[in-house]
Each structure stands twice: as C-alpha cells, then as structure tokens.
Scaffold this motif. Structure first.
Motif, PDB file in Angstrom:
ATOM      1  N   LEU A 157      10.680  -2.390  -7.997  1.00 43.07           N
ATOM      2  CA  LEU A 157      10.772  -1.776  -6.922  1.00 43.07           C
ATOM      3  C   LEU A 157       9.509  -2.147  -6.002  1.00 43.07           C
ATOM      4  O   LEU A 157       9.678  -1.549  -4.642  1.00 43.07           O
ATOM      5  CB  LEU A 157      10.399  -0.163  -7.396  1.00 43.07           C
ATOM      6  CG  LEU A 157      11.774   0.636  -7.885  1.00 43.07           C
ATOM      7  CD1 LEU A 157      11.749   2.386  -8.843  1.00 43.07           C
ATOM      8  CD2 LEU A 157      13.330   0.698  -6.852  1.00 43.07           C
ATOM      9  N   SER A 158       8.290  -2.251  -6.474  1.00 39.49           N
ATOM     10  CA  SER A 158       7.627  -2.223  -5.474  1.00 39.49           C
ATOM     11  C   SER A 158       7.714  -3.916  -4.596  1.00 39.49           C
ATOM     12  O   SER A 158       7.724  -3.590  -4.044  1.00 39.49           O
ATOM     13  CB  SER A 158       5.929  -1.710  -6.511  1.00 39.49           C
ATOM     14  OG  SER A 158       5.139  -2.880  -5.553  1.00 39.49           O
TER      15      SER A 158
ATOM     16  N   THR B  24       0.732  -1.666  -0.036  1.00 35.88           N
ATOM     17  CA  THR B  24       0.475   0.017  -0.033  1.00 35.88           C
ATOM     18  C   THR B  24       1.026   1.223   0.248  1.00 35.88           C
ATOM     19  O   THR B  24       2.009   1.804   0.159  1.00 35.88           O
ATOM     20  CB  THR B  24      -0.849  -0.199   1.148  1.00 35.88           C
ATOM     21  OG1 THR B  24      -0.179   0.432   2.584  1.00 35.88           O
ATOM     22  CG2 THR B  24      -2.519  -1.283   1.458  1.00 35.88           C
ATOM     23  N   THR B  25       0.453   2.321  -0.346  1.00 38.00           N
ATOM     24  CA  THR B  25       1.175   3.570   0.416  1.00 38.00           C
ATOM     25  C   THR B  25       1.923   4.250   1.060  1.00 38.00           C
ATOM     26  O   THR B  25       1.971   3.260   2.208  1.00 38.00           O
ATOM     27  CB  THR B  25       0.056   4.630  -0.293  1.00 38.00           C
ATOM     28  OG1 THR B  25      -1.041   4.185  -1.599  1.00 38.00           O
ATOM     29  CG2 THR B  25       0.419   6.364  -0.500  1.00 38.00           C
TER      30      THR B  25
ATOM     31  N   GLU C 241       8.304   7.095  -1.705  1.00 36.67           N
ATOM     32  CA  GLU C 241       6.677   6.468  -1.637  1.00 36.67           C
ATOM     33  C   GLU C 241       7.985   4.692  -2.009  1.00 36.67           C
ATOM     34  O   GLU C 241       7.936   3.606  -1.277  1.00 36.67           O
ATOM     35  CB  GLU C 241       5.250   6.057  -2.881  1.00 36.67           C
ATOM     36  CG  GLU C 241       7.062   6.245  -3.902  1.00 36.67           C
ATOM     37  CD  GLU C 241       6.672   7.657  -4.914  1.00 36.67           C
ATOM     38  OE1 GLU C 241       6.549   7.855  -5.749  1.00 36.67           O
ATOM     39  OE2 GLU C 241       5.772   8.215  -4.064  1.00 36.67           O
ATOM     40  N   THR C 242       9.392   5.100  -2.674  1.00 37.88           N
ATOM     41  CA  THR C 242      10.094   4.243  -2.427  1.00 37.88           C
ATOM     42  C   THR C 242      10.984   4.174  -1.879  1.00 37.88           C
ATOM     43  O   THR C 242      12.596   3.160  -1.254  1.00 37.88           O
ATOM     44  CB  THR C 242      10.238   3.554  -3.961  1.00 37.88           C
ATOM     45  OG1 THR C 242      10.392   4.423  -4.957  1.00 37.88           O
ATOM     46  CG2 THR C 242       9.150   3.472  -4.077  1.00 37.88           C
TER      47      THR C 242
ATOM     48  N   PRO D  49       7.338  -5.366   2.754  1.00 43.94           N
ATOM     49  CA  PRO D  49       7.990  -6.043   4.209  1.00 43.94           C
ATOM     50  C   PRO D  49       8.129  -7.567   3.525  1.00 43.94           C
ATOM     51  O   PRO D  49      10.046  -7.825   4.356  1.00 43.94           O
ATOM     52  CB  PRO D  49       7.177  -5.457   5.243  1.00 43.94           C
ATOM     53  CG  PRO D  49       6.043  -4.500   4.681  1.00 43.94           C
ATOM     54  CD  PRO D  49       6.064  -4.698   2.904  1.00 43.94           C
ATOM     55  N   ASP D  50       7.785  -7.982   2.815  1.00 42.69           N
ATOM     56  CA  ASP D  50       8.002  -9.356   2.670  1.00 42.69           C
ATOM     57  C   ASP D  50       8.623  -9.856   1.574  1.00 42.69           C
ATOM     58  O   ASP D  50       8.879 -11.675   1.298  1.00 42.69           O
ATOM     59  CB  ASP D  50       6.192 -10.188   2.507  1.00 42.69           C
ATOM     60  CG  ASP D  50       5.537  -9.955   3.914  1.00 42.69           C
ATOM     61  OD1 ASP D  50       6.427  -9.798   4.749  1.00 42.69           O
ATOM     62  OD2 ASP D  50       3.920 -10.709   3.389  1.00 42.69           O
ATOM     63  N   CYS D  51       9.304  -8.881   1.074  1.00 43.77           N
ATOM     64  CA  CYS D  51      10.245  -9.384   0.115  1.00 43.77           C
ATOM     65  C   CYS D  51      11.193  -9.813   0.810  1.00 43.77           C
ATOM     66  O   CYS D  51      12.076  -9.591   1.606  1.00 43.77           O
ATOM     67  CB  CYS D  51      11.124  -8.068  -0.774  1.00 43.77           C
ATOM     68  SG  CYS D  51      11.995  -7.835  -1.784  1.00 43.77           S
ATOM     69  N   PRO D  52      11.532 -11.052  -0.363  1.00 46.58           N
ATOM     70  CA  PRO D  52      12.474 -12.397   0.073  1.00 46.58           C
ATOM     71  C   PRO D  52      14.118 -11.935  -0.023  1.00 46.58           C
ATOM     72  O   PRO D  52      14.035 -11.268  -0.810  1.00 46.58           O
ATOM     73  CB  PRO D  52      12.019 -13.320  -0.489  1.00 46.58           C
ATOM     74  CG  PRO D  52      10.857 -13.390  -1.157  1.00 46.58           C
ATOM     75  CD  PRO D  52      10.700 -12.172  -1.475  1.00 46.58           C
TER      76      PRO D  52
END
Length: 988
Positions: free
Chosen positions: A120-121, A64-65, A169-170, A126-129
């Motif tokens: 980038l998304s 999300t944002t 945002e990134t 937070p769950d990016c392995p």
C-alpha cells in the motif's frame, strides 16, 4: 520433501548480486505457481518475510504522511536506480499474489507480515509505475476474493484488509486511480480493479463514510457520467455546455463502477444524495427547473414578486430520459385484478404511465422529492445490458428507491420491467454472456456470481412493498426460490483433493512453534462451497422479503416443502469441525452454515413465525425452537440479535413454544442480554420478555423483574434521552428554530427541525456552479471532485444520522421497558403485581418516572439576542407506553387509583395530551379517566366521587368535551363513556 529451507530460498535471502536475486525470484515464481504443497513448504521456511525484505530494500523510498482526507502524499519519491531493482520488486509482488491464490490458508501469514502495508505504501507513491499498480491491485483483489466466510471461532469477521486499504492515509490512492482518465495506458483495468476492490471489501459503515468524504464516491460518479456521455444520453443542455466528462471507451466495464457506488451509499440517504449531487452526475443530468415567461412574473407594491394568475411553466417537468422507457400501466395493490392482461387489449385499457405528471399550480398534494434522471437511465441499462452490468444497475436503482430517491410511480415500472428480469435470473438455464475481463478472480463463473447475488437484489426491491411482492409471487418467485434452496443442500462435487504428504512432512500449524508469517491458517470453505453458502444466504433473504404481510404466501412456502431446509440453515458450523474443509465437502445440515447464512435464516424464520397456522404446524413439526435457542448464545452479536428477534414471535401468547421458553433457561439469557451495551440486542431482548410475561403466572413475572433488577428498570424508565440529545443537537448548531420536534424519522427517512437543518438556498444554487476557464479538451477531472463545502455537509449529515439513530434506539429501549411493565400488571393477579412493582421499584420511584416522562420539556436556545426557550415534544411512543402503564394501574384497586390521583404532577401532565395529534395518545388519555372513575362495587362510590371532583378541578371535563367531535370514532365513543361516568358521579 524435507523440512529444511529450500536452497533457492537461502540464495534469495543471501544474494550475490541484485541480478542473481532477480533470477532467484523468477525461478521461485515459476516453481510456486499452481503448486500448493510447495507454497506451504516455502511459507513455513520464511518466504513471506524474505519477500517483505526484498520490497523494503529495493523500493527507493517511502511516501510521507498523507494530507487530510486521504489525499496523495506530498513528497515525490526517488526513482529506481536500476531496472533490476524495479524487476525485483515486481517479481516479489507476483510471488505474493501467487501465494494468495492458494486460498485462505495462506492469508494468515500474509496478514501477519509487513507485506500489505509495504504494498500500500508503494501504491500510494506518486511515482508508482503503472507496471506496479496493476499487479498490486490484482493481489489485493485476490486476497479479498479468498477471505474466508465468517464462521464462529475459527474464522471471525476479518476486516484487516479493508482497514488498511480504506485508512485515511491510503484511501487517497484509490481516489486517484479511479479519477484517472480512461485514455491513459493501462488505466482502464486499474480503474475497474480499484472499483472491484471497493465492492468486495466495503462493508463497514466507517469505511463507507471515509470513501464518501475523501472523494472516492465523487470520482466514481464521474466514471458513471462518462458512460452516460458515451451512450449519448446526457441532457442536451449539458452537451452544449462543453463541461461534460470524457466519454468512456466501449471496452470499459460499467458493472464494477455501479457495484462500488452501491455498496458505499447503501443504508444512507445522505451518502446517496451526496452521490446524486456530485458534479459529475449534475453535469450530465442537470436539475430540472420549470421555467416561466417574464410576462408571468408580477411585482407587488411591497417590492416582492409573484406569479400571475395565468402563469404556466414552459416545460411540464417531465424527465427526458423517461421517453426511452416503454409505457407501463398504473397499478394499485388494492385492485390488481384489473391489470391481469398486459399489454391491455381493446378500448378498456388501464391508465398508462410514461413520465411524471405535468406541473400544476393547483396541485395540493404533498410534493415528492425531485428525482434524478439517473433513475430512468438505470432502468434503460437494465433493459439494454446483460450480465453483471444489468444486475448492478438493478441493485443501484433498488437502493435509490429504498432510500426514497425515486418517485412513487416507479413501483409500476419496477413491477413490469425489473421484477420479471430478476425472476428470470433465478432460472436454472439462465446463463451470462461471455464478457472479457468480467471475472477477475476466476474462483467461480460469472453466471454463478450473478445467480448468487440476484435473489438478494430481488429481496431488497420487494421489501416492505406489497405490490412488488404480489408481482414477484405471481411470477412464481416463491416456487423457484424454494427449489433453489433445496438444491443448495445437494452434495458438492469438488475437483480439489487433499494433498499427500510423506510421513513427518505435513505443514506445521502449531502456533507455539512458528512465527506469525510462517504459520498457515485454516483452509476455510472451498470456492464452490463458498458460492453455495452465499447462494443459500441470498435465497433465504428473498424468501423472507416476500412473505412478511401475506399469510397465503407463508403457507405457500410451507406447501413447497422448504421449511425443513430453513431450519437446517439455522444450524451453525460446529466449532470442532475438521480443519481441512476441502477434504470432506459434504454440504449437509450437519456441516452447518457460516454466520451470514445464519443471519438470513433467522430472518426467514422470523417472517414465517408471524403466521399462527404455520407456527402451530409446519414450524413446530420442523423443530424451529431449538436452533433459535442455541443461536441466542452464539458468540457473534449479530446472530444473537437476529435469533432473539425470531424468538419474539415464538413467545407470543398463542405460540405452542412459549412454555418451552419459560420452562427452559431462555428467560435468564434474555434478561442478561437486556443489560447488553449493544442497544439493538437490548431492544430485541426486552421485546421478547414483553411477550413472555403476558398472560403468564405471577411467579414467572416476578422472576423476570428480579432477573432484570429493579434498580436497572428504575434507571431505564427514569432516563430522559430527549433533552440530552436535543442539547447535543443545539451544540452542533444544526437548528435555530423555537419549536424542536423530537419525533422519529418520517417514512422517507427524513428528520425534521433539529434533525433536519435548513439548507441555504444560495448555497444550494451555488454549490454546483462550475467555471469553464479552460478549453473542454484540457479540463482536469479534479473539476468534478468534491469541494470542502460539500464534504462538510456530508460529514454534518452523517453525524446527524448517527445521533438520530442513537436517540431512536434509546427511546425504543425505554418504550419496550414500559411495555414490559404494562404486560406484567395486566391480566389475572394484576393487583398483586402492581404491589410487587411498588415494593421493588418503589412507589414514588415508579410514579415519579411516569410523571417525568409526561412532563412538558423546554430547552434554552443558544445564540439568541434575547432569552428564549424551545419546547421539546415528547415522542408519542413514550407517551403511549407510559400512559398504558397508568391505565393498568388505574384498573387496579381503589388504593392504586388513590395513589394516582394523589400524585402532584402525574395527571396534571397527562391533561396536556388530550388534543395530541396522535390518536393513540388521545384514546389513552380517555382510558385513564374511565379507569379512575369506574365504580367496581358500591363501596367504592364515595372514593369515585372524590376522584371525579379532583379531575374536574384539573379541567378534565373541558378536555373531554373537546374530544366529543373527534375525527376518530373510537375516541368519540370512549369520550361519551367518560363523560357519562363523570355525570353520574356528579349527580346528587
């Protein structure tokens, strides 16, 4: 090969199952690696859009944002349903990375697709392995390494990747990656890749500000603190407190961290101070406060405390890290001969310096800012490390020194410890020791990377410092740099060969036939040629930085035969150059240079044109004028500014090229640029025109006035940026003092009064307090990240810095316009030009504008219990420039003098500046009086008497009497002349 879509791509776009899609992706990855011809075919067939669909369909969710200031997303994304989904995304990322390895030609379709936003998304989740984090960061670094050098129309400045990575945002994910602990699996490589990405992409001011405000700079400071702790060089007080960050492992690399910090804080003292005051740095290097014994404190009858007469601090104020550095002699640029032999021999050794002088209660000299211990620590790194870590430490300490955050005595240490190391890096036989993981991109060797950056670090170090310049020149830097510049024009041997295509199989580049994600871009320079161009740019910067003050240094450059190569570096890459740059890498002057090299060459040419002898011989023989005349019409704004700045010196009265500027079409271009919305270009153009009109025929001067436009000139000299910007500053509540100073920044870059808000001492004392509620082993790194108060202070100072620069630019435009008018109305035919200005601008308009600029200003101060106003001090630059115009009008005819005397406010306002702190303002006031009462011929005597009487009525006699004992000899002599003339006219 055929132009039809390959079967494997069709299978990928319409898979039977997820497992078959994964198999296709693996096969496709193996087929594309190292084969650029196949990559071109697949891109034209739509491989990039297919990969984007794989990522979109297989990734389980989108974050999300983000919260404000780039924090991590709130929503936790779903996990992968199967391992095949994860594997499909991973293979797609690797294939995009393989395509990017092909060079700039493949970047255009990647940017035109949705791949980068999707990656980038994924990275921001937070769950990016961890298995995704590493390849995505590698991919982003690959793209950053292969961005083409900026060059006119074909390759404009490309900040798309930086805009995406450093978007609010990134950017939070960059902070999160850097802030993670080194001990986490795979974190070390991710941290270094994220820091390397900052070092490669962060060039825009908006991106640097974002990284500082969003906590990335503080996270980098924690990493540097970890290296300090690992080396055991933190303060003893910090080690005993249990609050220090965990030590960095021995395998961690310091160079990318130092580079990232440097690019963020460059050219901004506020960001540098934000870095030095970050909790991570303050924890390992606490502020040093001289302590006093309780018996040294006395309490006065009024209730306050004071030091006793015998109070002595318990410590001397010496920096403990300085003890790790060797002693170096105190040097003096005015008498360097006494230091010819170092180390000193015998008993006549010069004064040595090891640490700052001890604290003294009787020292009345202006105090320097407290120096952070990171400065000597960086010097220790320079002496102990090798390779890029040594160079990046040199770059960071140089930036801190240039921003006024290192003490003045460091010049001696830089002369003997840093300059020789940087000069050694210029040697042909210099090699960087092998360092695992030191070269992520693989485009050039670590030695080449270091050599192309070392001259630029040397340039920044010696800039504006004659002592450092002398040590560099004595170390043979000019000769080495000259030889290196010549070698950058040697033919480049390329291993790459243009690919063979069968008839009709060449890649399609027609923008009308393919969508953006299928359209290949121009190939750009090869990696080797990119290195040569960056190397050339860095060498040109170093040459320019070494010769600005000494004519003997400029002559030495000419004796080394390097001037023709500097002129060749002023030639841009032709717009009609062949698209396939790899097929013919000639590396000659005809092949031209990218935009960054042009900027550096303009700077070198500008420094050389400061010499009359060099300008009249070497530069005119090499033909410096024509390339600069071409560059002022260059499509890039920065190149226009740099070329115009160099032309300023060509337009001087002694220059043999001044006539070429007048006879050519250069004056209309300069007048057009003077109307530019870009202030820097306006300033440089007006500066050049000021030189052009000096001592030239009146018809040329009239053409300049007509080309600029009388209405435009009247508008510029009539504007009042002082009051407007003062009100803006007051609205921002940056100051509440009654006296508002409007002068420029001082030499250290500090602003005073309205531009330098007072810092609350209680806030200063509290902002670094850190609670220790949990055991040190379990302390979170968030403890060292920014709080809202420090972030607000950084934003405030950044806004002040921008407002200050904007105000200074407006003042400079007005100052140069007044100087232009002064040069127009001086010399032969001055009276005719004064009348011409009165006719075109308006007699009342010109005199009223001069009076308004001299008029004292006040501004209503808000938020006061009682009504009050503050005085605005007119910048002395405007006072000097406006009074110079008055001086030359007063040197005209009797009618012109009568107009000045008859003006109601002009001389009344000028009378208030006879005791101004600036000596040029004072001497200008006296010259106005001399010219007003000077008797040209006997027929003017009665008019002179009348003007003298009017001046006495204005109290000018008293003003002149107050200058008879002025500390400046020139003012005293001019004052004697003025008083003598007044006395003669008063005699019966």
């Amino acid at each position: 090969m055929t132009r039809a879509a390959p079967p494997i791509l069709l299978q990928l776009q319409n898979p039977d199952s997820i497992s078959s899609q994964v198999a296709c992706l693996r096969a496709l990855k193996n087929e594309l690696i190292g084969h650029d011809q196949r990559k071109e075919t697949y891109v034209a067939a739509g491989i990039i859009s297919a990969l984007a669909r794989v990522l979109e369909s297989r990734w389980p969710g989108k974050p999300t944002t983000s919260e404000s200031h780039g924090s991590t997303p709130r929503q936790v994304t779903a996990s992968f349903q199967t391992s095949d989904d994860l594997d499909a995304c991973l293979q797609a990322i690797l294939i995009v990375g393989s395509l990017a390895q092909g060079g700039p030609t493949f970047l255009a379709p990647i940017f035109a697709s949705e791949v980068i936003p999707m990656l980038l998304s994924i990275l921001s989740s937070p769950d990016c392995p961890q298995c995704f984090c590493l390849p995505i960061l590698r991919l982003l670094n690959t793209i950053a390494d292969r961005l083409p050098l900026q060059s006119q129309d074909q390759w404009p400045r490309d900040t798309r990747l930086a805009d995406s990575v450093f978007a609010p945002e990134t950017v939070g994910v960059i902070r999160r990656i850097i802030a993670q602990d080194y001990e986490q699996p795979g974190s070390q490589t991710c941290i270094e890749l994220a820091a390397a990405l900052i070092g490669k992409l962060c060039t825009e001011e908006i991106h640097k500000t974002t990284l500082a405000e969003c906590g990335v700079l503080d996270a980098l400071a924690v990493k540097i603190a970890s290296f300090i702790v690992g080396q055991g060089e933190s303060s003893s007080g910090a080690r005993g407190s249990g609050r220090i960050p965990p030590a960095a492992p021995e395998s961690a690399r310091l160079a990318p961290i130092l580079r990232a910090v440097t690019v963020i804080i460059e050219q901004s003292k506020w960001r540098a101070e934000h870095f030095l005051s970050s909790p991570g740095i303050v924890t390992v290097f606490p502020r040093h406060i001289p302590g006093f014994a309780p018996a040294d404190m006395r309490r006065g009858p009024w209730g306050g405390t004071y030091f006793s007469g015998s109070a002595v601090p318990r410590n001397s104020g010496a920096n403990p890290v300085d003890s790790l550095l060797p002693s170096v002699p105190m040097t003096n640029a005015k008498s360097p001969s006494s230091l010819a032999n170092f180390p000193p021999l015998g008993n006549s050794a010069p004064q040595l310096i090891l640490s700052p002088p001890p604290f003294s209660l009787t020292d009345t000299s202006s105090p320097e800012e407290e120096e952070n211990s990171i400065v000597p620590w960086l010097l220790c790194i320079i002496r102990s490390e090798a390779g890029m870590a040594r160079l990046m430490a040199a770059r960071l300490v140089t930036v801190l020194f240039r921003l006024g955050l290192a003490k003045k005595h460091r010049v001696s240490m830089f002369s003997y410890l840093l300059v020789p190391i940087l000069i050694r890096m210029l040697d042909k036989d210099f090699r960087v020791p092998d360092e695992p993981g030191a070269n992520y991109d693989g485009l050039i060797t670590p030695t080449q990377r270091l050599k192309e950056e070392a001259p630029a670090v040397l340039a920044n170090l010696v800039m504006d410092d004659q002592e450092l310049q002398k040590h560099a020149v004595d170390g043979n830097a000019l000769k080495r740099l000259s030889q290196l510049l010549k070698e950058t024009y040697n033919p480049v041997s390329e291993s790459a060969r243009p690919m063979w295509y069968s008839e009709g199989d060449a890649p399609v580049r027609d923008p009308e036939t393919l969508s953006g994600d299928r359209r290949l871009g121009p190939p750009g320079y090869s990696p080797t040629l990119c290195h040569v161009m960056r190397y050339r740019e860095s060498i040109l910067k170093a040459l320019a930085a070494l010769v600005p003050f000494k004519d003997e240094y400029r002559k030495l450059v000419c004796e080394n035969g390097v001037v023709p190569y500097i002129i060749d570096s002023l030639k841009p890459r032709p717009s009609d150059a062949p698209v396939d740059a790899v097929s013919a890498p000639k590396n000659t002057a005809a092949d031209g240079n990218p935009t960054p090299t042009l900027l550096a060459a303009c700077g070198a040419a500008r420094m050389l044109t400061r010499s009359v002898s060099v300008l009249r011989t070497s530069l005119i023989d090499a033909g410096v004028a024509q390339p600069l005349f071409t560059l002022i019409k260059h499509p890039d704004l920065e190149v226009q500014i740099a070329a115009t700045s160099a032309i300023c010196n060509l337009a001087l009265d002694f220059s043999p090229m001044k006539e070429a500027i007048i006879s050519g079409d250069i004056i209309p271009i300069l007048c057009e640029h003077a109307h530019s919305s870009y202030t820097k270009l306006r300033i440089e153009s007006l500066w050049a025109l000021k030189h052009v009109v000096y001592n030239t025929p009146n018809d040329t001067k009239m053409k300049v006035i007509e080309a600029l436009g009388p209405a435009w000139i009247r508008q510029v000299i009539s504007q009042d940026p002082v009051s407007a910007l003062a009100r803006r500053g007051l609205e921002e509540e940056t100051d509440h003092t009654t006296g508002i100073a409007m002068g420029r920044a001082n030499s250290a870059g500090e602003q005073i009064d309205i531009l330098n808000p007072m810092e609350d001492s209680s806030e200063s004392a509290e902002q670094f307090e850190m609670s220790d509620a949990m055991p040190p082993s379990k302390m979170s790194l968030d403890k060292f990240l920014p709080d809202a108060r420090r972030r607000h202070k950084l934003v405030l100072h950044g806004n002040l810095e921008q407002s200050t620069q904007s105000r200074q630019d407006d003042i400079a435009v007005q100052e140069q316009t007044f100087d232009l008018l002064r040069n127009i109305i001086c010399g032969a035919g001055a009276a005719e030009m004064i009348d011409f200005l009165f006719e075109k601008i308006g007699q009342d308009g010109l005199l009223d504008a001069l009076a308004d600029n001299l008029r004292p200003r006040t501004i209503q101060l808000p938020h006061r219990r009682e009504s009050s106003s503050g005085a605005l001090h007119v910048p002395h630059e405007i006072l000097i420039a406006a009074s110079a115009v008055i001086i030359h009008i007063a040197a005209g005819t009797t009618r012109h003098r009568q107009l000045l005397i008859g003006h109601g406010d002009l001389l009344r306002s000028l009378a208030g500046y006879f005791n101004h702190s600036n000596r040029e303002v004072r001497v200008s006031c006296v010259w106005v009086i001399i010219n007003l009462i000077y008797e040209d011929d006997p027929s003017d005597r009665e008019a002179c008497r009348e003007r003298a009487s009017r001046l006495k009525a204005l109290g000018i006699t008293d003003r002149l009497n107050s200058l008879q004992e002025d500390s400046d000899l020139d003012i005293k002599e001019r004052t004697k002349t003025a008083i003598h003339l007044l006395s003669q006219l008063s005699a019966p």
